[in-house]
Scaffold this motif. Sequence first.
Motif, PDB file in Angstrom:
ATOM      1  N   ASN A 133       0.950  -1.282   0.094  1.00 37.57           N
ATOM      2  CA  ASN A 133      -0.046  -0.225   0.090  1.00 37.57           C
ATOM      3  C   ASN A 133       1.391   1.213  -0.167  1.00 37.57           C
ATOM      4  OD1 ASN A 133       1.155  -0.552   2.687  1.00 37.57           O
ATOM      5  ND2 ASN A 133      -1.056   0.070   3.584  1.00 37.57           N
ATOM      6  N   GLY A 134       2.260   1.509  -0.105  1.00 35.62           N
ATOM      7  CA  GLY A 134       3.328   2.493  -0.265  1.00 35.62           C
ATOM      8  C   GLY A 134       3.390   2.356   1.207  1.00 35.62           C
ATOM      9  N   TYR A 135       3.603   1.529   2.604  1.00 37.66           N
ATOM     10  CA  TYR A 135       3.478   2.476   3.574  1.00 37.66           C
ATOM     11  C   TYR A 135       4.947   2.001   3.693  1.00 37.66           C
ATOM     12  CZ  TYR A 135       4.467   2.400   8.800  1.00 37.66           C
ATOM     13  OH  TYR A 135       4.744   2.722   9.790  1.00 37.66           O
ATOM     14  N   ARG A 144      -0.527   3.501  13.593  1.00 35.67           N
ATOM     15  CA  ARG A 144       0.514   4.030  12.527  1.00 35.67           C
ATOM     16  C   ARG A 144       0.179   5.031  12.074  1.00 35.67           C
ATOM     17  NH1 ARG A 144       1.256  -0.513   8.031  1.00 35.67           N
ATOM     18  NH2 ARG A 144       3.174  -1.054   8.625  1.00 35.67           N
ATOM     19  N   PHE A 145       0.527   6.737  11.813  1.00 30.90           N
ATOM     20  CA  PHE A 145       0.180   7.850  11.896  1.00 30.90           C
ATOM     21  C   PHE A 145      -1.038   8.263  12.596  1.00 30.90           C
ATOM     22  CE2 PHE A 145       0.225   6.276   7.569  1.00 30.90           C
ATOM     23  CZ  PHE A 145       1.841   7.298   6.870  1.00 30.90           C
ATOM     24  N   GLY A 146      -0.520   8.580  14.006  1.00 27.38           N
ATOM     25  CA  GLY A 146      -0.709   8.592  15.369  1.00 27.38           C
ATOM     26  C   GLY A 146      -1.818   7.958  15.695  1.00 27.38           C
ATOM     27  N   LEU A 147      -2.333   6.912  15.059  1.00 30.21           N
ATOM     28  CA  LEU A 147      -3.316   6.212  15.333  1.00 30.21           C
ATOM     29  C   LEU A 147      -2.897   5.893  17.476  1.00 30.21           C
ATOM     30  CD1 LEU A 147      -4.427   3.691  13.266  1.00 30.21           C
ATOM     31  CD2 LEU A 147      -5.609   5.674  13.496  1.00 30.21           C
ATOM     32  N   TYR A 148      -1.757   6.150  17.851  1.00 26.88           N
ATOM     33  CA  TYR A 148      -1.333   5.395  18.726  1.00 26.88           C
ATOM     34  C   TYR A 148      -0.485   5.898  19.606  1.00 26.88           C
ATOM     35  CZ  TYR A 148       0.593   2.278  22.080  1.00 26.88           C
ATOM     36  OH  TYR A 148       1.217   2.045  23.212  1.00 26.88           O
ATOM     37  N   PRO A 149      -0.692   7.045  21.044  1.00 25.30           N
ATOM     38  CA  PRO A 149       0.428   7.797  21.040  1.00 25.30           C
ATOM     39  C   PRO A 149       2.063   7.304  21.099  1.00 25.30           C
ATOM     40  CG  PRO A 149      -1.442   7.655  23.360  1.00 25.30           C
ATOM     41  CD  PRO A 149      -1.269   6.471  21.617  1.00 25.30           C
ATOM     42  N   GLY A 150       3.162   7.892  20.577  1.00 23.77           N
ATOM     43  CA  GLY A 150       4.305   7.907  20.591  1.00 23.77           C
ATOM     44  C   GLY A 150       4.446   8.016  18.772  1.00 23.77           C
ATOM     45  N   PHE A 192      -4.579  11.352   4.785  1.00 25.48           N
ATOM     46  CA  PHE A 192      -4.631  13.176   4.760  1.00 25.48           C
ATOM     47  C   PHE A 192      -4.925  13.829   4.235  1.00 25.48           C
ATOM     48  CE2 PHE A 192      -0.977  10.854   6.995  1.00 25.48           C
ATOM     49  CZ  PHE A 192      -1.764  10.799   8.349  1.00 25.48           C
ATOM     50  N   GLY A 193      -6.045  14.330   4.540  1.00 24.77           N
ATOM     51  CA  GLY A 193      -6.376  15.578   4.084  1.00 24.77           C
ATOM     52  C   GLY A 193      -7.959  16.679   3.840  1.00 24.77           C
ATOM     53  N   PRO A 194      -8.989  16.971   3.728  1.00 28.93           N
ATOM     54  CA  PRO A 194      -9.820  17.626   3.674  1.00 28.93           C
ATOM     55  C   PRO A 194     -11.296  16.018   3.908  1.00 28.93           C
ATOM     56  CG  PRO A 194      -8.538  18.754   2.155  1.00 28.93           C
ATOM     57  CD  PRO A 194      -8.337  17.826   2.400  1.00 28.93           C
ATOM     58  N   GLY A 195     -11.990  16.312   5.072  1.00 30.17           N
ATOM     59  CA  GLY A 195     -12.931  14.635   4.941  1.00 30.17           C
ATOM     60  C   GLY A 195     -11.783  14.026   5.200  1.00 30.17           C
ATOM     61  N   LYS A 196     -10.355  13.174   5.672  1.00 27.09           N
ATOM     62  CA  LYS A 196     -10.443  12.806   6.623  1.00 27.09           C
ATOM     63  C   LYS A 196      -9.370  13.349   7.371  1.00 27.09           C
ATOM     64  CE  LYS A 196      -8.787  11.985   1.009  1.00 27.09           C
ATOM     65  NZ  LYS A 196      -7.980  11.837  -0.062  1.00 27.09           N
ATOM     66  N   GLY A 203       1.566  14.330  13.932  1.00 28.97           N
ATOM     67  CA  GLY A 203       2.509  14.762  14.376  1.00 28.97           C
ATOM     68  C   GLY A 203       3.218  15.436  15.529  1.00 28.97           C
ATOM     69  N   THR A 204       4.412  15.839  15.773  1.00 30.40           N
ATOM     70  CA  THR A 204       4.315  16.647  17.425  1.00 30.40           C
ATOM     71  C   THR A 204       4.686  17.822  17.152  1.00 30.40           C
ATOM     72  OG1 THR A 204       6.713  15.731  17.444  1.00 30.40           O
ATOM     73  CG2 THR A 204       5.449  14.360  18.222  1.00 30.40           C
ATOM     74  N   HIS A 205       4.999  18.940  18.182  1.00 26.14           N
ATOM     75  CA  HIS A 205       5.170  20.001  17.733  1.00 26.14           C
ATOM     76  C   HIS A 205       3.786  20.872  17.311  1.00 26.14           C
ATOM     77  CE1 HIS A 205       8.419  18.800  20.680  1.00 26.14           C
ATOM     78  NE2 HIS A 205       9.166  18.241  19.606  1.00 26.14           N
ATOM     79  N   VAL A 206       2.971  20.464  17.540  1.00 26.27           N
ATOM     80  CA  VAL A 206       1.559  21.163  17.042  1.00 26.27           C
ATOM     81  C   VAL A 206       1.577  21.003  15.733  1.00 26.27           C
ATOM     82  CG1 VAL A 206       0.415  23.665  17.178  1.00 26.27           C
ATOM     83  CG2 VAL A 206       2.327  23.652  18.777  1.00 26.27           C
ATOM     84  N   GLY A 207       1.834  19.545  15.832  1.00 25.32           N
ATOM     85  CA  GLY A 207       1.792  18.940  14.585  1.00 25.32           C
ATOM     86  C   GLY A 207       3.381  19.367  13.235  1.00 25.32           C
ATOM     87  N   MET A 208       3.756  20.185  13.444  1.00 22.46           N
ATOM     88  CA  MET A 208       4.877  20.575  13.008  1.00 22.46           C
ATOM     89  C   MET A 208       6.050  19.711  12.061  1.00 22.46           C
ATOM     90  SD  MET A 208       6.278  24.661  13.769  1.00 22.46           S
ATOM     91  CE  MET A 208       7.071  23.982  15.816  1.00 22.46           C
TER      92      MET A 208
END
Length: 780
Positions: A133-135, A144-150, A192-196, A203-208
């Motif tokens: 799937n490209g991962y 993955r992708f923020g689904l879990y702390p860390g 990720f994106g609108p509607g997703k 991402g940490t640090h306010v998403g940066m």
Amino acid sequence: MSVMNAFRLASLLAAAGSTLLAMNLTAAPEPVPYRVAAKAPDVATLASPGDVQLQGFLGERVAVNERKRLMEVDLEPLLAGYRHKPGVHPWIGEHIGKWMHAATLAWAHNGDPALRARLDYAAAELIKAQEPNGYLGTYTPDKRFGLYPGADWDVWSHKYCLIGLLTYYQFTGNTAALDACRKAADLLIATFGPGKKSILAAGTHVGMAATSVLEPIVILYRFTGDSRYLDFAHYLVQSWAEPNGPHILQTLLTAKSVQKTANGKAYEMLSNLVGLCELYRATGEKDYLQAVQNAWQDVVANRLYLTGSASQGEHFHGDHELPNGDSAHVAETCVTTTWIQLNEQLLRLTGEARFGNELERTFYNHLAAAQNPAGSDWCYFTPLEGRKNYLKDINCCHSSGPRGIALIPPAAAFTYQDNGAVGIAVNSFELASFTTTIAGQPVQIKVATQFPRSGRAIVTVETAKPVRFALKFRVPAWAGTLSARLNSSAVVSLRDGWYEITPREWQPGEEIELTYTLAPRLVTGKYGNKGKAALEWGPLVLAYDQNRNPGLPAPSLVGFAEPEDHPLCQRITSPDSAPKFAVEVVTAKSSAPQRAVFVPFADAGADGGRYAVWLRAPGAAFPKNESLFAFAAESRNDPGNVAGSITDGDPGTYVVTFNGRSQREAWFAVQADQAVRVGRVVFTHGEVFHDGGWFDASAGKPRVQIKRTKDGGWEDVGELGDYPATTATANAGLKPGDKFALTLAAPVEVFGVRVIGKPASGDNPAQAFASCGELEAFEK
């Protein structure tokens, strides 16, 4: 032999070692061109790495980075997290991409087939680990992708895989690498994106951390022409304005302060700004460039160290808040490298000399200072005073530093347009050669120089037949008035920091003799460095290194002498090529000028010794010190990692016993050559840290001991009864500068005084240490 030819021969022989080490072993690879032209084209086209050769100080640092770091890194731990998920660390995935980025640039520079073989292996193994799937990360599917702390470093690691693989594709043309990048980016777009899902949640640090994937996404768009990637880049910028977003663009356009942007996390913010430069190049949207320039101006004016880096504790802090010592966690090497990337972006986009000046400052000083001169290891933080802690383990800075070094060759020269004619710009005083093509004809600029030993260089134009082009040389403030001796028909001008020779026809073998100022400059300290001064020589910031000055005291007890009949600084001629300088200093004990050896900040502390950039300014008084042990010999159970003094009268120059391990007891001692009559002992506390730095009073208050004879043992005479009720983990509100005293029943004759107790561990039970600002004794 003419004087000019003799100088050229001497210069080439002197530079031969480092120049030959960096010599390209095969033809320089031609980078793959972009499919999508820039809407805001570069004013300066930086050199392809293989078209540049360096010499001297920077040439050697580039060579050892290629030879001793990039060629010797064990790639297996960097790939392990991709082969066997999960990785051992949340951001372990960043390292292979960082290595590929640096190693590709290094191979493009030196053409080493062994390094190319390592690159091919790393790329193939990374691509092999990519899922259908490209991962292209190191997390298990449920995290993955923020689904879990860390898991908020997953997109961050994808970013570095993209950067590494795209750089590899750019210089090798390997389409499998490009295909892997497309698949990884497609997964990000699908996620990720609108509607997703919002990318800020990944991402940490306010998403940066996550939105910094902007840089490779824009580059991927330009390599492929796929507008979906440009759309995703716009989404990343738009996400900054979400209610819980970092508001990078808006804040930098209005407040114009990096410290007020998001949470001030320097590395991640600068990474986003590098991406914003790429998006400006692709779109021509002027606000993007304006925001970056506002950030740059704020850093340079308010947050940049003299040595060319920024941040304390990995963040931007208040205006002119630039502490020098170890405890401030000065200048994360990831910040230093990303600052270099940002300046190279701005140099490309504008061609302005000020960005070349800042690159030079950082290359010669904070970047080189973080690199062990042997080339193998790197500092995470690099203080302006203290000790350097070169680390061998895998960490973000150990992977970022080599990237910064690999970015030195492309910035050494560039081409530009001058009224319809091609121009060549020399941006480095240690350029050895730059090769390009003008009107279909190969042209090489060769430079013979003994920089930084001499402010003179011979530039030769090598071409098979006459060719027309402009030529210019960057003139930083330290170089004074650069002058050139060349054909009288040339039209020259000094404009915007460049010495420019307008377009003319150059003859094969034509030469230019450049002269410029190489002299010491004393920089007067301001703000937190008021009353201090620093010394520069050309682009080099110098430092006092205690291990190179036997018989002279610690840096806090040394100051610059008044420049009367003696020169401020003279270069020392030595058999080795490392720059050394003789400087007149005074000490807290003696106002008589003494000679001290200074070295570049980049070389200071390489053997583990203490050093300092900022010393007492000429005429500035040392702190008043009435202690009976003023400037006496001092010791402690472990030298620690902070270069201070407990006998100099200045509690701010504290020391610690930190060594990363547990300590049963910690102690601080002072000793005089002659007996003194002591009736009161005062202990001034040093810094208090989250992981220790105080005594654990639950095991007993710190004890005061004396030594009655010069070679005798220590005996208890009491304790610091007013020391607070601390524990191993709680500091009871202790602050730096807090004083605690013991008054003896009657004064006694002693040679030494010691304070001893059980050190505290704070929130790290695996180690313990104590801290002291001053240890003083008085008769009354």
